[in-house]
Design a protein around this motif. Structure first.
Motif, mmCIF file in Angstrom:
data_model
loop_
_atom_site.group_PDB
_atom_site.id
_atom_site.type_symbol
_atom_site.label_atom_id
_atom_site.label_comp_id
_atom_site.label_asym_id
_atom_site.label_seq_id
_atom_site.Cartn_x
_atom_site.Cartn_y
_atom_site.Cartn_z
ATOM 1 N N UNK A 127 86.899 50.338 -55.157
ATOM 2 C CA UNK A 127 87.999 50.880 -54.363
ATOM 3 C C UNK A 127 89.297 50.724 -55.150
ATOM 4 N N UNK A 128 90.157 51.730 -55.129
ATOM 5 C CA UNK A 128 91.428 51.625 -55.853
ATOM 6 C C UNK A 128 92.224 50.369 -55.465
ATOM 7 N N UNK A 129 92.157 49.972 -54.206
ATOM 8 C CA UNK A 129 92.884 48.792 -53.754
ATOM 9 C C UNK A 129 92.421 47.515 -54.440
ATOM 10 N N UNK A 130 91.141 47.477 -54.832
ATOM 11 C CA UNK A 130 90.608 46.296 -55.510
ATOM 12 C C UNK A 130 91.198 46.155 -56.910
ATOM 13 N N UNK A 131 91.493 47.270 -57.534
ATOM 14 C CA UNK A 131 92.124 47.252 -58.847
ATOM 15 C C UNK A 131 93.632 47.041 -58.687
ATOM 16 N N UNK A 132 94.227 47.713 -57.712
ATOM 17 C CA UNK A 132 95.668 47.591 -57.489
ATOM 18 C C UNK A 132 96.073 46.150 -57.171
ATOM 19 N N UNK A 133 95.238 45.445 -56.413
ATOM 20 C CA UNK A 133 95.593 44.077 -56.024
ATOM 21 C C UNK A 133 95.692 43.175 -57.248
ATOM 22 N N UNK A 134 94.930 43.471 -58.284
ATOM 23 C CA UNK A 134 95.011 42.662 -59.503
ATOM 24 C C UNK A 134 96.400 42.754 -60.130
ATOM 25 N N UNK A 135 96.988 43.938 -60.085
ATOM 26 C CA UNK A 135 98.353 44.093 -60.594
ATOM 27 C C UNK A 135 99.348 43.438 -59.651
ATOM 28 N N UNK A 136 99.164 43.621 -58.355
ATOM 29 C CA UNK A 136 100.064 43.015 -57.376
ATOM 30 C C UNK A 136 100.091 41.497 -57.524
ATOM 31 N N UNK A 137 98.932 40.913 -57.763
ATOM 32 C CA UNK A 137 98.828 39.446 -57.915
ATOM 33 C C UNK A 137 99.225 38.965 -59.307
ATOM 34 N N UNK A 138 99.493 39.923 -60.210
ATOM 35 C CA UNK A 138 99.743 39.575 -61.612
ATOM 36 C C UNK A 138 98.535 38.838 -62.187
ATOM 37 N N UNK A 139 97.358 39.212 -61.727
ATOM 38 C CA UNK A 139 96.122 38.506 -62.064
ATOM 39 C C UNK A 139 95.798 38.557 -63.551
ATOM 40 N N UNK A 140 96.124 39.654 -64.204
ATOM 41 C CA UNK A 140 95.809 39.750 -65.627
ATOM 42 C C UNK A 140 96.524 38.637 -66.401
ATOM 43 N N UNK A 141 97.818 38.500 -66.158
ATOM 44 C CA UNK A 141 98.578 37.442 -66.831
ATOM 45 C C UNK A 141 98.106 36.063 -66.398
ATOM 46 N N UNK A 142 97.817 35.910 -65.122
ATOM 47 C CA UNK A 142 97.415 34.605 -64.585
ATOM 48 C C UNK A 142 96.120 34.122 -65.241
ATOM 49 N N UNK A 143 95.170 35.033 -65.446
ATOM 50 C CA UNK A 143 93.917 34.589 -66.068
ATOM 51 C C UNK A 143 93.984 34.636 -67.591
ATOM 52 N N UNK A 144 95.017 35.288 -68.136
ATOM 53 C CA UNK A 144 95.218 35.269 -69.574
ATOM 54 C C UNK A 144 94.670 36.450 -70.333
#
Length: 138
Positions: free
Chosen positions: A27-44
């Motif tokens: 679902x697009x929301x599952x990918x969008x939430x990763x950006x909203x949470x800044x998850x990419x930076x958070x996990x490195x």
């Protein structure tokens, strides 16, 4: 299945990728939430690196198809193997918190998502209270 170092950003990303495809839909929301949470930076990882781990995971599970060509999106053995790659308690809490947001992001919790998330918590000896406490501590 591709091997990643224990507690690496890629090991965490693979668990997130697994959760995204657990219900057989991205679902697009599952990918969008990763950006909203800044998850990419958070996990490195960068978004591009996460995308590569995601594609590698899909390739790995398609390589495991059975004789009839069926791909099993959920495999307890595979899941446990991936979970064992994250041993750091703080990274487990972080990953579980991201997974919870990912599963809620499409506003449709599927039974399989709930079952997988419960399995993860049990395997890592975590509770929802542990996740909440870790978030409040930030």
């Amino acid at each position: 299945m591709k091997r990643y170092e224990h507690n690496s950003p890629e090991a965490i990303a693979r668990i997130i990728a697994m959760m995204i495809v657990t219900d057989a839909e991205v679902h697009p929301g599952e990918i969008d939430i990763l950006e909203t949470l800044n998850a990419y930076d958070v996990i490195g990882l960068t978004k591009e690196q996460f995308t590569q781990v995601f594609h590698d995971y899909l390739a790995d599970i398609s390589d495991e198809q059975d004789e009839e060509g069926n791909v099993h999106l959920v495999s307890t053995e595979r899941l446990n193997h991936m979970l064992d790659d994250v041993t750091d308690p703080k990274k487990r809490l972080l990953t579980a918190a991201i997974l919870l947001d990912v599963t809620k992001s499409d506003h449709e919790l599927q039974e399989i998502e709930i079952a997988v998330f419960q399995h993860i918590l049990k395997h890592w000896h975590l509770s929802l209270d542990d996740i909440e406490a870790s978030i409040q501590a930030l």
